[in-house]
Design a protein around this motif. Structure first.
Motif, PDB file in Angstrom:
ATOM      1  N   LYS A  30       0.845  -1.194   0.000  1.00  0.00           N
ATOM      2  CA  LYS A  30       0.000   0.000   0.000  1.00  0.00           C
ATOM      3  C   LYS A  30       0.883   1.248   0.000  1.00  0.00           C
ATOM      4  O   LYS A  30       0.919   2.010   0.977  1.00  0.00           O
ATOM      5  CB  LYS A  30      -0.958  -0.009   1.188  1.00  0.00           C
ATOM      6  CG  LYS A  30      -0.251  -0.298   2.521  1.00  0.00           C
ATOM      7  CD  LYS A  30      -1.213  -0.259   3.671  1.00  0.00           C
ATOM      8  CE  LYS A  30      -0.548  -0.152   5.006  1.00  0.00           C
ATOM      9  NZ  LYS A  30       0.874  -0.214   5.134  1.00  0.00           N
ATOM     10  N   ASP A 281     -15.319  -6.170  -6.097  1.00  0.00           N
ATOM     11  CA  ASP A 281     -15.390  -5.828  -7.518  1.00  0.00           C
ATOM     12  C   ASP A 281     -15.946  -4.430  -7.754  1.00  0.00           C
ATOM     13  O   ASP A 281     -16.317  -4.085  -8.882  1.00  0.00           O
ATOM     14  CB  ASP A 281     -16.242  -6.850  -8.269  1.00  0.00           C
ATOM     15  CG  ASP A 281     -17.702  -6.866  -7.806  1.00  0.00           C
ATOM     16  OD1 ASP A 281     -18.029  -6.167  -6.817  1.00  0.00           O
ATOM     17  OD2 ASP A 281     -18.512  -7.577  -8.433  1.00  0.00           O
ATOM     18  N   TYR A 284     -13.573   1.141  -8.099  1.00  0.00           N
ATOM     19  CA  TYR A 284     -12.659   2.020  -7.351  1.00  0.00           C
ATOM     20  C   TYR A 284     -12.324   3.269  -8.157  1.00  0.00           C
ATOM     21  O   TYR A 284     -12.320   4.388  -7.630  1.00  0.00           O
ATOM     22  CB  TYR A 284     -11.371   1.277  -7.001  1.00  0.00           C
ATOM     23  CG  TYR A 284     -11.531   0.154  -6.014  1.00  0.00           C
ATOM     24  CD1 TYR A 284     -11.418   0.373  -4.640  1.00  0.00           C
ATOM     25  CD2 TYR A 284     -11.791  -1.144  -6.436  1.00  0.00           C
ATOM     26  CE1 TYR A 284     -11.545  -0.659  -3.728  1.00  0.00           C
ATOM     27  CE2 TYR A 284     -11.931  -2.188  -5.537  1.00  0.00           C
ATOM     28  CZ  TYR A 284     -11.809  -1.940  -4.180  1.00  0.00           C
ATOM     29  OH  TYR A 284     -11.954  -2.961  -3.286  1.00  0.00           O
ATOM     30  N   GLU A 285     -12.005   3.090  -9.424  1.00  0.00           N
ATOM     31  CA  GLU A 285     -11.624   4.229 -10.257  1.00  0.00           C
ATOM     32  C   GLU A 285     -12.790   5.207 -10.407  1.00  0.00           C
ATOM     33  O   GLU A 285     -12.589   6.436 -10.398  1.00  0.00           O
ATOM     34  CB  GLU A 285     -11.169   3.745 -11.636  1.00  0.00           C
ATOM     35  CG  GLU A 285      -9.853   2.988 -11.630  1.00  0.00           C
ATOM     36  CD  GLU A 285      -9.979   1.518 -11.240  1.00  0.00           C
ATOM     37  OE1 GLU A 285      -8.939   0.833 -11.142  1.00  0.00           O
ATOM     38  OE2 GLU A 285     -11.116   1.044 -11.037  1.00  0.00           O
ATOM     39  N   ARG A 322      -6.342  -8.029  -0.863  1.00  0.00           N
ATOM     40  CA  ARG A 322      -6.520  -7.397  -2.172  1.00  0.00           C
ATOM     41  C   ARG A 322      -7.365  -6.126  -2.056  1.00  0.00           C
ATOM     42  O   ARG A 322      -7.085  -5.125  -2.732  1.00  0.00           O
ATOM     43  CB  ARG A 322      -7.165  -8.364  -3.164  1.00  0.00           C
ATOM     44  CG  ARG A 322      -6.239  -9.467  -3.636  1.00  0.00           C
ATOM     45  CD  ARG A 322      -6.709 -10.084  -4.948  1.00  0.00           C
ATOM     46  NE  ARG A 322      -8.052 -10.643  -4.886  1.00  0.00           N
ATOM     47  CZ  ARG A 322      -8.317 -11.867  -4.442  1.00  0.00           C
ATOM     48  NH1 ARG A 322      -7.331 -12.652  -3.996  1.00  0.00           N
ATOM     49  NH2 ARG A 322      -9.563 -12.312  -4.428  1.00  0.00           N
ATOM     50  N   THR A 323      -8.397  -6.156  -1.216  1.00  0.00           N
ATOM     51  CA  THR A 323      -9.239  -4.963  -1.092  1.00  0.00           C
ATOM     52  C   THR A 323      -8.455  -3.786  -0.520  1.00  0.00           C
ATOM     53  O   THR A 323      -8.687  -2.636  -0.917  1.00  0.00           O
ATOM     54  CB  THR A 323     -10.470  -5.235  -0.207  1.00  0.00           C
ATOM     55  OG1 THR A 323     -10.069  -5.521   1.141  1.00  0.00           O
ATOM     56  CG2 THR A 323     -11.306  -6.375  -0.751  1.00  0.00           C
ATOM     57  N   GLU A 325      -5.205  -3.309  -0.940  1.00  0.00           N
ATOM     58  CA  GLU A 325      -4.313  -2.867  -2.009  1.00  0.00           C
ATOM     59  C   GLU A 325      -5.076  -2.151  -3.121  1.00  0.00           C
ATOM     60  O   GLU A 325      -4.597  -1.162  -3.681  1.00  0.00           O
ATOM     61  CB  GLU A 325      -3.547  -4.075  -2.547  1.00  0.00           C
ATOM     62  CG  GLU A 325      -2.577  -4.644  -1.510  1.00  0.00           C
ATOM     63  CD  GLU A 325      -1.905  -5.934  -1.921  1.00  0.00           C
ATOM     64  OE1 GLU A 325      -2.317  -6.512  -2.968  1.00  0.00           O
ATOM     65  OE2 GLU A 325      -0.973  -6.379  -1.224  1.00  0.00           O
ATOM     66  N   TYR A 326      -6.286  -2.623  -3.431  1.00  0.00           N
ATOM     67  CA  TYR A 326      -7.123  -1.924  -4.413  1.00  0.00           C
ATOM     68  C   TYR A 326      -7.453  -0.517  -3.926  1.00  0.00           C
ATOM     69  O   TYR A 326      -7.400   0.449  -4.695  1.00  0.00           O
ATOM     70  CB  TYR A 326      -8.434  -2.684  -4.634  1.00  0.00           C
ATOM     71  CG  TYR A 326      -8.322  -3.975  -5.388  1.00  0.00           C
ATOM     72  CD1 TYR A 326      -7.208  -4.284  -6.169  1.00  0.00           C
ATOM     73  CD2 TYR A 326      -9.350  -4.917  -5.332  1.00  0.00           C
ATOM     74  CE1 TYR A 326      -7.121  -5.486  -6.861  1.00  0.00           C
ATOM     75  CE2 TYR A 326      -9.282  -6.115  -6.019  1.00  0.00           C
ATOM     76  CZ  TYR A 326      -8.163  -6.399  -6.782  1.00  0.00           C
ATOM     77  OH  TYR A 326      -8.083  -7.587  -7.467  1.00  0.00           O
ATOM     78  N   GLN A 329      -4.212   1.657  -4.307  1.00  0.00           N
ATOM     79  CA  GLN A 329      -3.665   1.921  -5.630  1.00  0.00           C
ATOM     80  C   GLN A 329      -4.695   2.435  -6.624  1.00  0.00           C
ATOM     81  O   GLN A 329      -4.348   3.177  -7.564  1.00  0.00           O
ATOM     82  CB  GLN A 329      -3.000   0.652  -6.156  1.00  0.00           C
ATOM     83  CG  GLN A 329      -1.816   0.215  -5.287  1.00  0.00           C
ATOM     84  CD  GLN A 329      -1.463  -1.254  -5.429  1.00  0.00           C
ATOM     85  OE1 GLN A 329      -1.623  -1.826  -6.507  1.00  0.00           O
ATOM     86  NE2 GLN A 329      -0.994  -1.874  -4.357  1.00  0.00           N
ATOM     87  N   ARG A 330      -5.961   2.079  -6.438  1.00  0.00           N
ATOM     88  CA  ARG A 330      -6.984   2.427  -7.421  1.00  0.00           C
ATOM     89  C   ARG A 330      -7.887   3.572  -6.984  1.00  0.00           C
ATOM     90  O   ARG A 330      -8.601   4.139  -7.818  1.00  0.00           O
ATOM     91  CB  ARG A 330      -7.821   1.187  -7.734  1.00  0.00           C
ATOM     92  CG  ARG A 330      -7.006   0.051  -8.345  1.00  0.00           C
ATOM     93  CD  ARG A 330      -7.784  -1.253  -8.422  1.00  0.00           C
ATOM     94  NE  ARG A 330      -9.001  -1.127  -9.229  1.00  0.00           N
ATOM     95  CZ  ARG A 330      -9.903  -2.091  -9.340  1.00  0.00           C
ATOM     96  NH1 ARG A 330      -9.741  -3.251  -8.692  1.00  0.00           N
ATOM     97  NH2 ARG A 330     -10.981  -1.910 -10.077  1.00  0.00           N
TER      98      ARG A 330
END
Length: 410
Positions: A30, A281, A284-285, A322-323, A325-326, A329-330
């Motif tokens: 992160k 899912d 994020y963007e 993963r959530t 990190e998403y 980063q996103r």
């Protein structure tokens, strides 16, 4: 100065042996959160007042600066506001999950990851068979729905289903609060009896629905019971504009009805983002871009991401990593990179509302780590953002409304 809070629901955790004794925030990649912690200041926050359940309705309301002793009415009324249901004075509004029961136990609080379109069919079906002048089901998102009881009494004890995975469900049925006397005791018992009757009848009905019969034939988890909880009456809350002169306008961005409802009562615009699901899912963007656009024209933005909490409730370690990190980063990274170029300064805060440890699968009301960054802030010595490092943060241990007061004074 503009302000944005980015909240990763339930992303804080305990140390996990499989991760070498690290928490998920310590282990996850992160870079943006760590950069903001290194360039900013950190601390910890108590988000759950004594005597309150460690739920998102409590923690998020406290983070936004509200005194729960004055405004708390449970999740139901907040989600009613988000759905667009205007509560009458005699309404009792409860969150109504559709859950999965197997072998006499609660298997999952989310009906086997029930999707919104399927849930709408089930809610309509329940209304046809269980609805009346005094009982109404209102469809929400995925497994999260609303149950309105006309003349219901809020002095009842309901078990949040996400706090009891794997446990027998019958001992968790609705009960009146202890210590009630006279008419309050009678009214609470009548409401509890009504809700328990609805639970039992829903199980009979849902088992017959073609959706669940098809799921059973495939050996999949069924959405086979309602579970009402966290009920209350219409709350009385000041808007953020009334509390903080820095906030002339603001927005809330979330896929979760509860958070939108808090935002509604807080006087924030509710921003819809296509593809926002409340799960890993989610878009994020899209949420990042919506936050940037809102900040261009408004003073305050609250961005809420549910995914880590859901992964924690499912006990899915890899998915929860993963959530996190998403989110970093996103969502956080593009917001940070954009506002760095603006002439008007923007203060960024990042934090969870509570812990949802993957090895416990429930909410835990321990202090959560937070970071605050803006151009020109004098950093403390903390180099990474996580539950352990933030203990040494220069903000120390804040309590409840102190976070919002501190953040808005920047």
């Amino acid at each position: 100065m503009k302000h944005i809070i980015i909240l990763g629901d339930g992303m804080a955790d305990h140390a996990v042996e499989k991760l070498g004794g690290k928490t998920l925030l310590q282990y996850a990649h992160k870079p943006t959160m760590d950069l903001l912690a290194r360039q900013g200041r950190t601390g910890r926050l108590i988000t759950v007042p004594e005597g309150f359940p460690p739920g998102s309705e409590v923690a998020n309301t406290a983070i936004l600066g509200y005194d729960l002793n004055k405004v708390y009415e449970g999740r139901g009324p907040l989600e009613a506001a988000s759905i667009g249901y205007e509560m009458a004075d005699d309404d009792l509004a409860l969150r109504c999950n559709i859950i999965t029961l197997e072998d006499g136990r609660i298997v999952t609080h989310n009906g086997g990851n029930l999707q919104t379109n399927d849930a709408a069919l089930l809610i309509d079906y329940l209304n046809q068979h269980l609805g009346s002048d005094h009982v109404r089901f209102i469809a929400g998102i995925q497994y999260r729905h609303l149950l309105i009881i006309k003349g219901g009494n809020k002095h009842i004890c309901c078990a949040p289903p996400h706090d009891h995975p794997g446990e027998p469900w019958r001992p968790l049925l609705v009960k009146p609060e202890e210590g009630l006397v006279g008419s309050d005791s009678v009214a609470a018992q009548q409401t509890a009896d009504l809700l328990n009757d609805l639970i039992l009848r829903s199980q009979q009905l849902l088992a017959k629905h073609p959706y669940n019969q098809a799921k059973a034939a495939r050996g999949e988890r069924q959405a086979n019971s309602i579970w009402p909880w966290s009920g209350g009456y219409r709350p009385s809350m000041q808007t953020l504009q009334e509390q903080y002169p820095q906030v002339q306008s603001g927005s809330v961005i979330s896929a979760v009805d509860l958070i939108r409802g808090i935002g509604h009562y807080a006087g924030l615009d509710i921003v819809e983002v296509e593809g926002a699901t409340g799960l890993a899912d989610t878009n994020y963007e899209g949420k990042a871009q919506a936050a940037i656009e809102a900040l261009r024209h408004q003073d305050f933005v609250f961005v809420h991401v549910e995914a880590s909490d859901e992964a924690g409730h499912d006990g899915d370690l890899d998915l929860k990593l993963r959530t996190i990190e998403y989110l970093d980063q996103r969502l956080i990274a593009p917001i940070y990179k954009e506002v760095c170029t603006w002439p008007e300064p923007v203060a960024i805060a990042v934090l969870p509302d509570h812990l949802t440890p993957v090895e416990m699968r429930i909410h835990v009301g321990e202090p959560v780590p937070f970071l605050i960054w803006y151009k020109g802030i004098i950093p403390d010595d903390v180099q990474t953002y996580d539950e352990v490092s933030c203990v040494s943060g220069s903000y120390g241990l804040l309590k409840l409304q102190q976070f919002m007061q501190t953040f808005m004074n920047i």
